[in-house]
Every structure is written in C-alpha cells, then in structure tokens.
Write a protein that holds these residues in place. Structure first.
Motif, PDB file in Angstrom:
ATOM      1  N   ALA A  68       0.830  -1.204   0.000  1.00  0.00           N
ATOM      2  CA  ALA A  68       0.000   0.000   0.000  1.00  0.00           C
ATOM      3  C   ALA A  68       0.863   1.253   0.000  1.00  0.00           C
ATOM      4  O   ALA A  68       0.571   2.228  -0.695  1.00  0.00           O
ATOM      5  N   LEU A  69       1.929   1.239   0.782  1.00  0.00           N
ATOM      6  CA  LEU A  69       2.827   2.380   0.817  1.00  0.00           C
ATOM      7  C   LEU A  69       3.498   2.587  -0.539  1.00  0.00           C
ATOM      8  O   LEU A  69       3.708   3.719  -0.982  1.00  0.00           O
ATOM      9  N   ALA A  70       3.847   1.485  -1.209  1.00  0.00           N
ATOM     10  CA  ALA A  70       4.441   1.595  -2.538  1.00  0.00           C
ATOM     11  C   ALA A  70       3.457   2.197  -3.526  1.00  0.00           C
ATOM     12  O   ALA A  70       3.810   3.063  -4.349  1.00  0.00           O
ATOM     13  N   LYS A  71       2.190   1.775  -3.459  1.00  0.00           N
ATOM     14  CA  LYS A  71       1.182   2.332  -4.361  1.00  0.00           C
ATOM     15  C   LYS A  71       0.902   3.804  -4.076  1.00  0.00           C
ATOM     16  O   LYS A  71       0.458   4.541  -4.951  1.00  0.00           O
ATOM     17  N   ALA A  72       1.185   4.223  -2.839  1.00  0.00           N
ATOM     18  CA  ALA A  72       0.986   5.624  -2.489  1.00  0.00           C
ATOM     19  C   ALA A  72       2.201   6.474  -2.793  1.00  0.00           C
ATOM     20  O   ALA A  72       2.151   7.694  -2.676  1.00  0.00           O
ATOM     21  N   GLY A  73       3.318   5.844  -3.168  1.00  0.00           N
ATOM     22  CA  GLY A  73       4.541   6.605  -3.422  1.00  0.00           C
ATOM     23  C   GLY A  73       5.207   7.096  -2.158  1.00  0.00           C
ATOM     24  O   GLY A  73       5.959   8.073  -2.182  1.00  0.00           O
ATOM     25  N   ALA A  74       4.966   6.420  -1.017  1.00  0.00           N
ATOM     26  CA  ALA A  74       5.580   6.827   0.244  1.00  0.00           C
ATOM     27  C   ALA A  74       7.099   6.681   0.160  1.00  0.00           C
ATOM     28  O   ALA A  74       7.610   5.688  -0.352  1.00  0.00           O
ATOM     29  N   ILE A  75       7.811   7.671   0.677  1.00  0.00           N
ATOM     30  CA  ILE A  75       9.268   7.703   0.553  1.00  0.00           C
ATOM     31  C   ILE A  75       9.946   7.270   1.844  1.00  0.00           C
ATOM     32  O   ILE A  75      10.856   6.445   1.845  1.00  0.00           O
ATOM     33  N   ASP A  76       9.508   7.816   2.974  1.00  0.00           N
ATOM     34  CA  ASP A  76      10.075   7.409   4.256  1.00  0.00           C
ATOM     35  C   ASP A  76       8.972   7.386   5.297  1.00  0.00           C
ATOM     36  O   ASP A  76       7.808   7.678   5.019  1.00  0.00           O
ATOM     37  N   ILE A  77       9.347   7.044   6.519  1.00  0.00           N
ATOM     38  CA  ILE A  77       8.365   6.771   7.574  1.00  0.00           C
ATOM     39  C   ILE A  77       7.540   8.010   7.929  1.00  0.00           C
ATOM     40  O   ILE A  77       6.424   7.893   8.446  1.00  0.00           O
ATOM     41  N   THR A  78       8.046   9.209   7.631  1.00  0.00           N
ATOM     42  CA  THR A  78       7.291  10.416   7.969  1.00  0.00           C
ATOM     43  C   THR A  78       6.036  10.567   7.127  1.00  0.00           C
ATOM     44  O   THR A  78       5.103  11.276   7.522  1.00  0.00           O
ATOM     45  N   ASP A  79       5.979   9.922   5.953  1.00  0.00           N
ATOM     46  CA  ASP A  79       4.819  10.081   5.066  1.00  0.00           C
ATOM     47  C   ASP A  79       3.517   9.602   5.698  1.00  0.00           C
ATOM     48  O   ASP A  79       2.444  10.109   5.373  1.00  0.00           O
ATOM     49  N   ILE A  80       3.603   8.612   6.595  1.00  0.00           N
ATOM     50  CA  ILE A  80       2.368   8.080   7.165  1.00  0.00           C
ATOM     51  C   ILE A  80       1.738   9.042   8.169  1.00  0.00           C
ATOM     52  O   ILE A  80       0.576   8.869   8.548  1.00  0.00           O
ATOM     53  N   GLY A  81       2.482  10.061   8.593  1.00  0.00           N
ATOM     54  CA  GLY A  81       1.912  11.033   9.515  1.00  0.00           C
ATOM     55  C   GLY A  81       0.767  11.824   8.915  1.00  0.00           C
ATOM     56  O   GLY A  81      -0.085  12.337   9.641  1.00  0.00           O
ATOM     57  N   GLN A  82       0.727  11.935   7.573  1.00  0.00           N
ATOM     58  CA  GLN A  82      -0.340  12.699   6.935  1.00  0.00           C
ATOM     59  C   GLN A  82      -1.709  12.053   7.111  1.00  0.00           C
ATOM     60  O   GLN A  82      -2.726  12.752   7.121  1.00  0.00           O
ATOM     61  N   THR A  84      -2.526   9.543   9.569  1.00  0.00           N
ATOM     62  CA  THR A  84      -2.727   8.900  10.860  1.00  0.00           C
ATOM     63  C   THR A  84      -3.239   9.939  11.839  1.00  0.00           C
ATOM     64  O   THR A  84      -2.596  10.973  12.044  1.00  0.00           O
ATOM     65  N   PRO A  85      -4.371   9.720  12.483  1.00  0.00           N
ATOM     66  CA  PRO A  85      -4.952  10.743  13.363  1.00  0.00           C
ATOM     67  C   PRO A  85      -4.027  11.106  14.520  1.00  0.00           C
ATOM     68  O   PRO A  85      -3.351  10.245  15.104  1.00  0.00           O
ATOM     69  N   ASN A  86      -3.999  12.398  14.852  1.00  0.00           N
ATOM     70  CA  ASN A  86      -3.274  12.910  16.021  1.00  0.00           C
ATOM     71  C   ASN A  86      -1.826  12.441  16.072  1.00  0.00           C
ATOM     72  O   ASN A  86      -1.292  12.126  17.136  1.00  0.00           O
ATOM     73  N   THR A  87      -1.183  12.393  14.900  1.00  0.00           N
ATOM     74  CA  THR A  87       0.195  11.914  14.810  1.00  0.00           C
ATOM     75  C   THR A  87       1.023  12.889  13.982  1.00  0.00           C
ATOM     76  O   THR A  87       0.597  13.325  12.918  1.00  0.00           O
ATOM     77  N   THR A  88       2.212  13.216  14.494  1.00  0.00           N
ATOM     78  CA  THR A  88       3.167  14.052  13.784  1.00  0.00           C
ATOM     79  C   THR A  88       4.481  13.307  13.678  1.00  0.00           C
ATOM     80  O   THR A  88       5.073  12.933  14.686  1.00  0.00           O
ATOM     81  N   LEU A  89       4.927  13.059  12.455  1.00  0.00           N
ATOM     82  CA  LEU A  89       6.222  12.434  12.196  1.00  0.00           C
ATOM     83  C   LEU A  89       6.951  13.336  11.213  1.00  0.00           C
ATOM     84  O   LEU A  89       6.514  13.494  10.073  1.00  0.00           O
ATOM     85  N   GLU A  90       8.063  13.930  11.649  1.00  0.00           N
ATOM     86  CA  GLU A  90       8.763  14.912  10.825  1.00  0.00           C
ATOM     87  C   GLU A  90      10.267  14.725  10.927  1.00  0.00           C
ATOM     88  O   GLU A  90      10.787  14.270  11.949  1.00  0.00           O
ATOM     89  N   VAL A  91      10.937  15.123   9.855  1.00  0.00           N
ATOM     90  CA  VAL A  91      12.396  15.211   9.896  1.00  0.00           C
ATOM     91  C   VAL A  91      12.774  16.388  10.782  1.00  0.00           C
ATOM     92  O   VAL A  91      12.215  17.471  10.675  1.00  0.00           O
ATOM     93  N   SER A  92      13.731  16.159  11.661  1.00  0.00           N
ATOM     94  CA  SER A  92      14.101  17.174  12.644  1.00  0.00           C
ATOM     95  C   SER A  92      15.172  18.103  12.105  1.00  0.00           C
ATOM     96  O   SER A  92      16.337  17.732  12.011  1.00  0.00           O
ATOM     97  N   ARG A  93      14.795  19.237  11.691  1.00  0.00           N
ATOM     98  CA  ARG A  93      15.642  20.379  11.356  1.00  0.00           C
ATOM     99  C   ARG A  93      16.828  20.060  10.466  1.00  0.00           C
ATOM    100  O   ARG A  93      16.670  19.913   9.258  1.00  0.00           O
TER     101      ARG A  93
END
Length: 796
Positions: A68-82, A84-93
């Motif tokens: 499913a992630l491949a079909k969505a073009g997800a690149i890294d683990i932060t993409d799933i934050g978009q 997932t409810p009440n979840t923030t996954l970001e590259v740090s600075r």
C-alpha cells in the motif's frame, strides 16, 4: 492446528489483505479486484506482541502494508503522519535522518543525549533508543503499525505517547529478485534491488540494497551546497533458518545506512540585525557559512529473532540486538555567513538489548510474560560559537549519558464468553541514568574537538558526574465486548512512563548554591536533573465491519492526565560574565489531553464501468484538546505558573485526511488511481507561541496512478506529492528577547544599542532584539515542495 501454523496462515492472510490497501488509512483493508471483500477480520497485527485480528485489539492502531505504501509513493516513515490521526512524524531540522515524533500530544523534539523520545520507534521489534537515523526509508517493508496512546506495558518506558513499528518482510521460500527504480523532479533517482534464495529446505538468505538520491529543493548561497538534497546508501542482509511449518524460526538480520546529504540550512525570517542581510525570496535557500564537520550520518546494527514452538500452546521468543549510529552535523542557527550562532556537533549512540517473551495461547486464556534489558550509551559533543563580537566566544559541551534498563512485563487476555474478554497487563521497570557533562568556554576560536584554535577561558563551568535511578510500575487493563466477530466495543486504562535524566546543555556554575558561586556536586546534580514524566490514559472505542464488509470504521475517545511534563529548552544566558547558550529543562507540571479519532473506509461502488472495478473512500479524523493546567518556570528566581501562555508543541487540534480510490481490471492486469487530501490545523513548534515559526492550518494534495501487470510481474506508477506546492513550516529556531511570562517577542521602543555587539549600530525603534549573537536568530525549516516521480518495478 498448532499455534505456530495458525500464526503462519494468518500472516499469509494478513499479507494478502494488507497488500491491497490504497493510499490512506489502511486499517480497513479490502482486496482490490476480488469478488468479495477481505475484511477487517483478516488483518493481523502484533500490537500486543502476539498475532491478533486488528478488530480484536483494544488499542487505537493504524496499519500500513508495504504494498500500500508503494502504491501511495511513500518515501520514508514520515509520510504516514499525513493520514494517521493525532500523529506528527517529521524530519528534525538540520538533517534527513533524525526523527521528531509526536502522538496525542506526547513526543520529543530535542535529539541531544539527555532526552529521549516519548514515541517508541521499533525496527523488527528492536527498540531504537535514539532519534538519530530513525527516519527509516521505506523499502523491503511488510507493514508499519502506529499504536496510539501509552504502550508502556508491552513496549517500555519511552512509549508514553505511542509506538511506531517498522516490520520488514520475511524471506520467501522460492528464489526472488525485485528491482525498483524511480525518476522524478529535483533530479530524484532511486534504485532498490532485493534478492533472496533458498539453500536447502530450511535455510534462506536474502539481501537488499538501496541508492536514494535527490537534488536540493534550494541552495546554500554561501557554501554552494545544495539545500534539502538527499544522498543515501542503505542495505539489509537476512539469514533465516526454519519457519514455514517448522517449529523453530531463527532470523538473523543486519542493516546499514549512510546519509551523506548536505546539511539542511534554515531560512531566515527576519533581516540581519547587524548586517541588514535581506530575507531570501526562496524559503528553501539558505546562507549559513558553517560546513565543518562535513555532514554524515552512519547507522548499522545486527539482530537475531528466534521463535520456538515449545508445545501446542507455548512459544518462546528471543530478540537480541546491537545497534550503533554516528552523526556529524554542522548547524548554522543564524543562517548567515558570519559565525554568529554556529553549532558544529557530533552524536555517537550505541545500544545492546535483549528481550525474552513466553507466549501462551489456550482456548480461553492468551498472553505472554517477558523480560527486557537495555544498555545504551549516548555521547553528544558540540560547540556554540559566537564570534560576531570582540571575544570570539565558544562554549564547548561534551555530554555522555548512559542508560541501563531492566524490565519484567506481562499481558493476558481471558475470554469469559465469546462476547466478553478482559485483558490485564503490567510492566515493572528499573531505570538508571549516568551522566558526565563537561562544559568549557574558549576565547578567540572554536574548541580543539572541532579543529578550533580557541584558548580555554578559565576552569570548566561544568564538570559533572552523577547518576539517578527510577523505578516504575505501569499497568494496563481493558474490557472488550464483541456481540459478534464483526464488532468490538472496548474500554481501557493504561499508564505510561518516560525516564528522567540530566540536561546535557545546562551550566553547573549557575546552580543555586548555599555558598554563592560554589555549588557542590549534589547541588549541580539537582540543578541539571529532571524527573520522569507520567501519563494516565483512559480510552473507549469501537471497531466494526458493516454492510457485509462494505463499510469499516474505528472510533476512539481518549482522556489523559500528563504530569511532570519534561520541557527541554535552550536560552541565551550569562556564564562567568560571558553571553552564551544554556539548556533549561523543567518538569512543567500538569497537562490534560482529551480527544476523538475516527477512521473509516466505504465501498462506494462496484462493477460500475466494467466488471471487477471498485470505487472506495477512506478517511481519518483526529481531534485533540491539549492544554497545560500547570506550567512552573523560574522568572527572576521566582517559581511562576505560566500555563495560560503556553501551548502543547507539535500537536494540531485537528488532523484529517480523505482518499478517493478507483481500481479496475485492464486485460489480465489492473490499474488503480487514488487521490488524497490531508489537513492539519495550526501547529505550535514549541511550547512558547511564536508568530514567526508557528504554522497556520494547511492542506496537502497527493495523487497516484499505478498499473500492475498480471501476477504482479511488473508495475509502473506516476505519483504526485504536494501537488499545490504548499509551503509549510515543520520546525525552527529562535533566540530573540521575549517576555519571560507571556513569551511575546520584545520590540524596542526607541533606538537601542546591543551591549554584546560593540560597533553595531543601535537597533531602530520597533526592532526585535537578539538574545544571542548580533544578527538575531529566527529561522524556519520547511516541508517538501511539489514532487512528481515515476516508479517502475520488475519481479523475477
């Protein structure tokens, strides 16, 4: 059927169901192209460290399959934050590899060694103790699970907000070769090769290699380096013995990654206060002059997972792991050529862990007992260079923080009837933190550690050795009612715990002392240390499959009391009469979180334009009311409650996404189209609101078009991310004078000289005032702009 065989059959069903999830909240998988739905009942997750149907687990959880992630073009683990409810996954600075993770208001943004994340990150059940190198690229992945709410019973002390589980694929029984290539905008060029082969009936070997590269979204106009580029090499090797019906499976794996991307430079939000350097037009451009040490992040590890079926009902599992990562990174806070506030840094992390689990699966009683051990070392070295004054001041810090943890835990579920079940679990943790913190000022250049020629200015302001021990029992209990296998109502109570420690950036010389200016080691320890934080969480929820699987929903409501909240910060300060940078950490007091989460998937149509086609809509919605009830900080040495002026960082009140997906057979293959709109409301980057770096509410639009050939022999996909090219801030830095109570930035009422910057013209009326350096630090980092790429995959 023996439990091991049952698990295997369920895992196969899980892979089938999960693999067809399209682009959004994939908790409710349906098998695209099939005549009947593969419902929620067949999705297998391991949220409670044993194989269970997703619908049966009394935990708010979202599962994403690798396909499913491949079909969505997800690149890294932060993409799933978009999605997932009440979840923030970001590259740090400043890098591509350090992760900032927040779930339901709990997380950790600071990557230095004294602090640990509040969201546990797991790679094949191995806990990653530090956030460096935790932005895992998505390749060779079976699924990713996001568990929301405290998971301290089964996952330990640092899962106070939740856990993210990255699970790689088991090797197939037959020879397999897969090649995946990607070309896209900004010179994106990725190549992933995965191969495996059986050696005899029981032994299999596999290897994966990835080359991931992309040009910069902008440029560093001073150094000539690309800004926000990507230059990553990664690999994984696996040896498996047994499994596939055998009573024992031994899986030995090793992974390696090297990130040689250029450092990420921040975008100044105000003109230089000394030089008048203007704000750049392109938010992805920077002008920072620091490029020493050369940025490089290297991470590697070994793990051995052993599963042995001892009887029809008892299984023993062992998880052994060793991991290490090294990071060299130059951080130019002021983002200008001058050495105004520049921080070259090194991070060295190493961990050794061992976990044993004894699982029992009877007719009525199911559960496990476990033991966990972790020995982790985290060493951080950095300069804070403020050369844009007469002294040319450097504050060097070396912080070595060691963690030793033992824990015993258990979790059992008893089915009173087919409808009612009770789960009870608990974990007792022994946690010890030991720290050596050295802080030495240098005049006239950087520290020798970073090749500087500075001269030591007196004795170290901190030369501290100390230790603290923390013990905590964290229970969990839940009650489930399932009127039939397609519906589950549950209520749960759980506790979470995150260990205390020592602020590696604090200055021992500034510790309150009985003899002013001469603090004892105990007084320094009290000044630098902070207590563990705790959370008590209550949750009620419903998971259901309706209308013969045409509609699947999950609804959760939660309430959490959060106490002794750890608030790390860094501020301008004075040490031995010299302006510098200090860490300030407080256990703020109390916060309360309450909210709702909804995930749903509905089949809107089937066999419409052509036999076998399908139209579905998936959605995820999160709401959280997060507020501090007590926030104690020292203002002029007086403890003051500033809760009315503080916000919970990285926690938007609303998160939402919606995905419309259509699939249809084309010849013997199939084509699928999906488009996703995701939204996040206003986000505060830090506890103190800041109109410059906080991000207003924004939406992102993604889309994909994928054709898959018969038997999945090959596929080709076109992907668009952030198609409207929205510019949005993900983090930032600020060192400006602010009101200590409200946090509001102070403006000059009349022309004002800056005492720390001789020769600098007075600031005009209405100017912001630098708290550190002369130019002022207000810089921001941004999420990825619009990207379009094509991916092709071939399987042999």
């Amino acid at each position: 059927m023996r439990p091991f065989a049952r698990s295997l059959r369920r895992a196969v069903l899980a892979t089938s169901a999960l693999s067809m999830i399209a682009f959004a909240p994939p908790v409710f998988a349906q098998e695209e192209g099939a005549s009947t739905d593969a419902s929620d009942n067949e999705i297998i997750v391991t949220a409670r460290r044993r194989d269970e149907r997703l619908i049966d687990v009394p935990v708010a959880i979202t599962a994403y399959s690798g396909d499913a992630l491949a079909k969505a073009g997800a690149i890294d683990i932060t993409d799933i934050g978009q999605t997932t409810p009440n979840t923030t996954l970001e590259v740090s600075r400043g890098s591509n590899s350090t992760l900032s993770a927040f779930i339901r208001g709990v997380g950790q943004q600071d990557p230095v060694s004294g602090f640990e994340q509040g969201v546990g990150i797991y790679l094949d059940d191995v806990y990653l103790n530090r956030p460096q190198a935790a932005v895992l690229d998505i390749y060779d992945v079976e699924r990713i699970e996001v568990l929301r709410g405290p998971q301290g019973t089964l996952y330990g002390r640092n899962t106070i907000g939740g856990a993210v589980k990255y699970v790689t694929k088991q090797l197939p029984e037959e020879f397999s070769l897969k090649i995946k290539g990607t070309l896209g905008t900004y010179d994106q060029a990725d190549l992933i090769v995965t191969a495996s082969a059986p050696i005899g009936d029981l032994l299999r070997v596999g290897v994966s290699g990835a080359r991931l590269s992309r040009g910069g979204f902008g440029d560093n106009l001073t150094t000539g380096l690309e800004n926000y580029n990507k230059d990553v090499w990664a690999g994984r090797g696996t040896v498996e013995l047994g499994g596939y019906g055998a009573p024992v499976l031994i899986r030995i794996s090793g992974d390696y990654s090297k990130d040689k991307s250029d450092p990420r430079g921040g975008h100044r939000l105000i003109a230089g206060l000394k030089t008048g350097a203007p704000v750049l037009d392109d938010v992805y451009d920077s002008r920072g002059g620091l490029n020493d040490p050369k940025q490089e992040i290297e991470a590697y590890g070994l793990a051995m997972n052993v599963t042995a079926e001892l009887s029809d009902t008892v299984t023993l599992r062992s998880i052994s792991a060793w991991r290490k990562d090294n990071s060299a990174t130059p951080i130019d806070f002021d983002a200008l050529p001058a050495v105004d506030v520049d921080v070259p840094g090194y991070y060295f992390n190493e961990q050794l862990s061992q976990e044993f689990q004894l699982l029992y699966e009877g007719e009525k009683l199911k559960g496990l007992l476990g033991f966990y051990y972790l020995d982790a070392k985290a060493d951080t070295l950095f300069d804070v260079r403020i050369f844009n004054n007469v002294a040319g001041l450097t504050a060097f810090t070396e912080a070595d923080v060691d963690t030793t943890t033992f824990a015993v835990f258990g979790d059992f579920t008893y089915d009173f009837t087919d409808q009612f079940s009770l789960s009870v679990g608990g974990r007792y943790t022994w946690d010890k933190r030991e720290a050596h913190i050295l802080r030495q000022n240098y005049i006239g250049g950087g520290s020798p550690v970073f090749g500087g020629a500075g001269i030591a200015a007196g004795a170290p302001s901190t030369n501290f050795d100390g230790s603290r021990s923390f013990n905590k029992f964290t229970p969990r209990v839940s009650l489930s009612y399932k009127p039939n296998p397609d519906h589950n109502f549950y209520a749960s109570y759980s506790q979470g715990f995150k260990g205390g420690g020592f602020d590696p950036r604090g200055v021992g010389a500034n510790a309150p002392a009985a003899i002013p200016g001469r603090p004892t080691n105990d007084e320094v320890a009290n000044f630098l240390s902070f207590r563990p934080e705790k959370v008590e969480s209550y949750e009620v929820g419903y998971k259901g499959s309706l209308l013969d699987g045409a509609v699947n929903v999950a609804l959760a409501g939660f309430y959490a009391d959060y106490t002794d909240v750890q608030i790390p910060g860094s501020v301008a300060c004075t040490v031995s009469g010299l302006p510098t940078f200090c860490g300030v950490v407080s256990n703020a007091g109390k916060a309360k979180f309450k909210g709702l989460e909804f995930e749903g998937r509905a089949r809107l149509g089937q066999d419409m334009a052509t036999p076998g086609d399908r139209l579905t809509f998936s959605t995820a919605l999160g709401y959280i009311d997060a507020e501090y009830k007590e926030y104690i900080t020292n203002i002029a040495s007086v403890p003051t409650d500033v809760a009315a002026f503080r916000e919970v960082q990285n926690t938007p009140k609303w998160t939402a996404s919606g995905t419309l997906a259509y699939s249809a057979p084309v010849g013997d293959g199939d084509i699928s189209f999906a488009t996703t709109l995701s939204y996040r409301s206003k986000t505060y980057q830090f506890e103190i609101p800041n109109p410059y770096i906080d991000q207003k509410g924004f939406a992102l639009w993604d889309a994909s078009l994928v054709y898959t050939a018969p038997d999945e022999r090959w596929s080709i996909g076109l992907f668009g991310k952030n198609l409207l090219d929205k510019q949005y801030k993900t983090s930032g830095y600020t060192f400006m004078v602010a009101n200590p109570t409200t946090g509001a930035l102070v403006q000059t009422a009349a022309p004002t000289p800056v005492a720390a910057c001789p020769g600098m013209a007075p600031l005009p009326a209405g100017s912001l005032i630098p708290a550190l350096g002369c130019e002022g630090v207000l810089t921001a980092f941004y999420g990825n702009p619009r990207q379009v790429f094509v991916t092709g995959t071939v399987k042999f």
